[in-house]
Design a protein around this motif. Structure first.
Motif: not given
Ligand code: SHN
Ligand code: NAI
Length: 216
Positions: A102-103, A105-106, A113-115, A128, A133-134, A137, A141
Motif C-alpha cells: 500500500n502506498d 500517497m497513491s 488500499i486501506t478502507p 472505499s 475521496g478518502p 469514505a 463511516r
Molecule cells: C488511496 C488511499 C491509500 C491508502 O492510504 O490506503 C488514500 C490516499 C490518500 N489520502 C489522502 C488524504 C486523506 N486521507 C484521509 C483519511 C483516510 N484515508 C484513508 C484511505 C486512503 N487514502 C486510501 C483510499 C481509501 C478510499 O478508497 O476511499 C482512510 C479511509 C483509511 C486509513 O488511512 O486508515 C482514512 C480515513 C479513516 C477514517 O477516518 O475512517 C484524510 C482525512 C484525514 O486525514 O483526516 C485525508 C485528507 C483529506 C483529503 O485529502 O481528502 C491523500 C492526499 C494526501 C495529500 O494531499 O498529500 C491520498 C493520496 C492520493 O489521493 O493520491
C-alpha cells in the motif's frame, strides 16, 4: 483503477512492515494491531503514540530510514513516508518480492488500499471510494456508525454462539439453514436496544434447537 476486490485478510501473527512513522503510518498501524499483526516500523522518527506502543513492546521499531532489503519476510507492506521517492522504492521492492503493498500517497501505485472501517466486535463494515475521496469514505463511516450502533457487537456475538451450536447439533444442511434464518427473524436487536436481552444458557439453546427442529 476504479474497481477493486474487497477482502478481509487474516494478519494475526504475520509480519507487516510500515515505512514511516507519522500520523498516517500511525493510523495504518492501529488497524493492523487490532488484527494482531506483528508490526515492524522503519522510520527515523515516530509519533508519541507509536513511541508508547514501542515502549509497551506492542510494535517493533527500527529507528532509521528505509533500506532496500527491509521488506524481507513481510506479509504486507505499507509505504507511509512523506517522500514520494522513498514510497516508490518501497513499492518497487515489494513488487519485485511479490508482497502486497500500500502506498499512502497513491492508489495507482498501491496493490491494495486501506478502507475506512466501522467496527462492532466481529462485524466490520469497510468503505472505499477507490481512492477518489478518502474523506468521503470517513464521512460515510460516521453515518454508518449511527445506523449500526454498539448493539451490533452483542447481536453478532449472539448469532455466532447460536450458529456454532446449530452447526454442532444439527447435521442436515437444509434444517440448519431454516434454523439460522429463524434466528435473524427474532427480535434480538430490539431486545438488546431496550435492555431486555440476556445471553442464553447452553440448555436454553439446546431446547430452542429441539423445539424448532420438531416443527421442520
Ligand atoms: C488511496 C488511499 C491509500 C491508502 O492510504 O490506503 C488514500 C490516499 C490518500 N489520502 C489522502 C488524504 C486523506 N486521507 C484521509 C483519511 C483516510 N484515508 C484513508 C484511505 C486512503 N487514502 C486510501 C483510499 C481509501 C478510499 O478508497 O476511499 C482512510 C479511509 C483509511 C486509513 O488511512 O486508515 C482514512 C480515513 C479513516 C477514517 O477516518 O475512517 C484524510 C482525512 C484525514 O486525514 O483526516 C485525508 C485528507 C483529506 C483529503 O485529502 O481528502 C491523500 C492526499 C494526501 C495529500 O494531499 O498529500 C491520498 C493520496 C492520493 O489521493 O493520491
Ligand atoms: N493515505 C492517507 O490516508 C493519507 C496520506 N497522506 C500522504 O501520506 C504522507 C505522510 O503523511 P503523514 O504521516 O501525515 O506525514 P509525516 O510527515 O507526519 O510523517 C512522515 C514519516 O515518514 C518518516 N520518513 C521520512 N523519510 C523516511 C525514510 N526515508 N524512511 C523511513 N521513514 C521515513 C518520517 O520520519 C515521519 O515519521 C503525506 O505526505 C501525504 O502525501 C496524507 C494524508 C492521508
Amino acid at each position: 483503477m476504479d474497481r477493486y476486490t474487497p477482502l478481509f485478510v487474516n494478519t494475526a501473527g504475520k509480519t507487516c512492515c510500515v515505512i514511516g512513522g507519522g500520523r498516517v503510518a500511525e493510523r495504518k498501524i492501529k488497524g493492523l494491531l487490532h488484527a494482531e499483526a506483528h508490526i515492524k516500523v522503519f522510520s527515523p522518527e515516530i509519533t508519541a503514540e507509536l513511541k508508547q506502543l514501542h515502549d509497551d513492546s506492542r510494535i517493533e521499531w527500527i529507528a532509521r530510514s528505509y533500506r532496500n532489503g527491509d521488506l524481507r519476510g513481510a506479509f504486507l507492506v505499507y509505504a507511509a513516508t512523506d517522500h514520494v521517492e522513498v514510497n516508490s522504492s518501497v513499492v518497487q521492492e515489494a513488487n519485485e518480492a511479490g508482497i502486497l503493498v500500500n502506498d499512502a500517497m497513491s492508489s495507482e501505485r498501491s496493490a491494495f488500499i486501506t478502507p475506512s472501517v466501522v467496527r462492532r466486535g466481529r462485524l466490520s463494515i469497510a468503505i472505499s471510494t477507490a481512492g477518489a475521496g478518502p474523506a468521503a469514505a470517513a464521512e460515510i463511516r460516521s453515518t454508518l456508525e449511527q445506523q449500526f450502533g454498539e448493539e451490533y457487537e452483542t447481536y453478532i456475538e449472539f448469532l455466532h454462539q447460536m450458529r456454532t451450536e446449530v452447526k454442532a447439533r444439527v447435521s442436515s444442511p437444509g434444517h440448519r439453514r431454516v434454523l439460522l434464518r429463524q434466528l435473524t427473524e427474532m427480535n434480538v436487536l430490539e431486545d438488546i436496544r431496550t435492555g431486555q436481552f440476556r445471553w442464553w444458557t447452553e440448555e436454553e439453546i439446546g431446547n430452542w434447537i429441539s423445539r424448532n427442529q420438531e416443527e421442520l
